[in-house]
Design an enzyme around this catalytic site. Structure first.
Site, PDB file in Angstrom:
ATOM      1  N   PRO A  72       0.850  -1.050  -0.014  1.00  0.00           N
ATOM      2  CA  PRO A  72      -0.045   0.014   0.063  1.00  0.00           C
ATOM      3  C   PRO A  72       0.849   1.137  -0.125  1.00  0.00           C
ATOM      4  CG  PRO A  72       0.007  -1.060   2.151  1.00  0.00           C
ATOM      5  CD  PRO A  72       0.719  -1.682   1.352  1.00  0.00           C
ATOM      6  N   MET A  73       0.342   2.240  -0.749  1.00  0.00           N
ATOM      7  CA  MET A  73       1.100   3.477  -0.750  1.00  0.00           C
ATOM      8  C   MET A  73      -0.170   4.716  -0.644  1.00  0.00           C
ATOM      9  SD  MET A  73       3.885   2.877  -3.447  1.00  0.00           S
ATOM     10  CE  MET A  73       3.281   1.873  -4.722  1.00  0.00           C
ATOM     11  N   ALA A  74       0.060   5.417   0.364  1.00  0.00           N
ATOM     12  CA  ALA A  74      -0.853   6.573   0.363  1.00  0.00           C
ATOM     13  C   ALA A  74      -0.975   7.458  -0.836  1.00  0.00           C
ATOM     14  CB  ALA A  74      -0.727   7.116   1.738  1.00  0.00           C
ATOM     15  N   GLN A 126      -5.525  -1.642   4.029  1.00  0.00           N
ATOM     16  CA  GLN A 126      -4.411  -1.383   4.863  1.00  0.00           C
ATOM     17  C   GLN A 126      -5.159  -0.216   6.039  1.00  0.00           C
ATOM     18  OE1 GLN A 126      -1.115   1.501   4.967  1.00  0.00           O
ATOM     19  NE2 GLN A 126       0.208  -0.429   5.287  1.00  0.00           N
ATOM     20  N   CYS A 157       4.104   3.589  10.069  1.00  0.00           N
ATOM     21  CA  CYS A 157       4.379   4.662   9.622  1.00  0.00           C
ATOM     22  C   CYS A 157       5.416   5.465  10.390  1.00  0.00           C
ATOM     23  CB  CYS A 157       3.036   5.386   9.465  1.00  0.00           C
ATOM     24  SG  CYS A 157       3.051   7.081   8.765  1.00  0.00           S
ATOM     25  N   LYS A 198       2.105  -4.351   9.478  1.00  0.00           N
ATOM     26  CA  LYS A 198       3.231  -3.764   8.931  1.00  0.00           C
ATOM     27  C   LYS A 198       4.061  -3.171  10.009  1.00  0.00           C
ATOM     28  CE  LYS A 198       4.554   0.152   6.140  1.00  0.00           C
ATOM     29  NZ  LYS A 198       4.110   1.658   5.469  1.00  0.00           N
TER      30      LYS A 198
END
Length: 214
Positions: A72-74, A126, A157, A198
């Site tokens: 996942p990538m925001a 996510q 994060c 994660k």
């Protein structure tokens, strides 16, 4: 192992989330082209032999024939890109980060992130949160209403505005809260939906927070 053949993505101007949203809502996403660009480094890599690559099993119900997951990538992994990933060979592509508390509040942007294109076979999300109650509610909602097949908790994060509140990669420093969040997610998701976490090695090279949760 066979080389992943990357799809060709069209760049969008920075911040044009409206364009991504419009594309992800469209049902007219075309099938992947028959031939992808392959880098010079991977051009001569032979395909995997039968049985060479073992499936990846998550929980009791989810088996990925190819152990390749698009992370996942925001602001990046909207539905069009997730489709490209899976069309290029990934077994599963995880959604952008959904914040449990804003999803619970009915935030329109969070609700949009928790949607999938009809052609996405596996719905993987996510989820971020620091309150067990919000995580519990969000997991139940995602499983029962959005038909999610996999939940990945974002405890990695490194952004200061997240870690300053005790979230993200700072969570392992609070092992009791860490356990409560994971327990809430697993219980709410149920036996048929696997929950993963994660993690990063730490907040800094000197502060290795992952050691706290071994």
């Amino acid at each position: 192992m066979a080389a992943l053949k990357p799809a060709i993505a069209v760049g969008l101007p920075s911040g044009r989330t409206d364009v991504l949203a419009a594309v992800s809502q469209s049902t007219a996403v075309k099938a992947a082209p028959q031939h992808y660009l392959v880098s010079a480094q991977n051009r001569d890599v032979a395909p995997a032999l039968p049985g060479e690559v073992q499936p990846l099993r998550l929980g009791k119900s989810l088996e990925l024939k190819v152990p390749l997951i698009a992370a996942p990538m925001a602001g990046i992994t909207a539905a069009p890109l997730r489709l490209m990933y899976t069309q290029a060979g990934a077994s599963m592509a995880v959604s952008e980060m959904v914040i449990a508390s804003t999803l619970r509040e009915g935030n329109a942007a969070s609700k949009h992130l928790a949607k999938w294109h009809p052609d996405e076979r596996i719905h993987s999300v996510q989820l971020y949160g620091v309150r067990p109650g919000s995580i519990d509610w969000a997991c139940r909602c995602l499983v029962q209403e959005a038909g999610v097949h996999h939940i990945d908790l974002n405890f990695g994060c490194p952004v200061r505005k997240v870690t300053s509140k005790g979230g993200g990669s700072a969570l392992p420093l609070r092992p009791q809260l860490f356990r409560r969040l994971v327990s809430a997610a697993v219980k709410a998701a149920g036996q048929d939906v696997p929950v993963t976490v994660k993690l990063r090695m730490g907040l800094t090279p000197e502060l290795l927070t992952h050691i706290q949760v071994k």
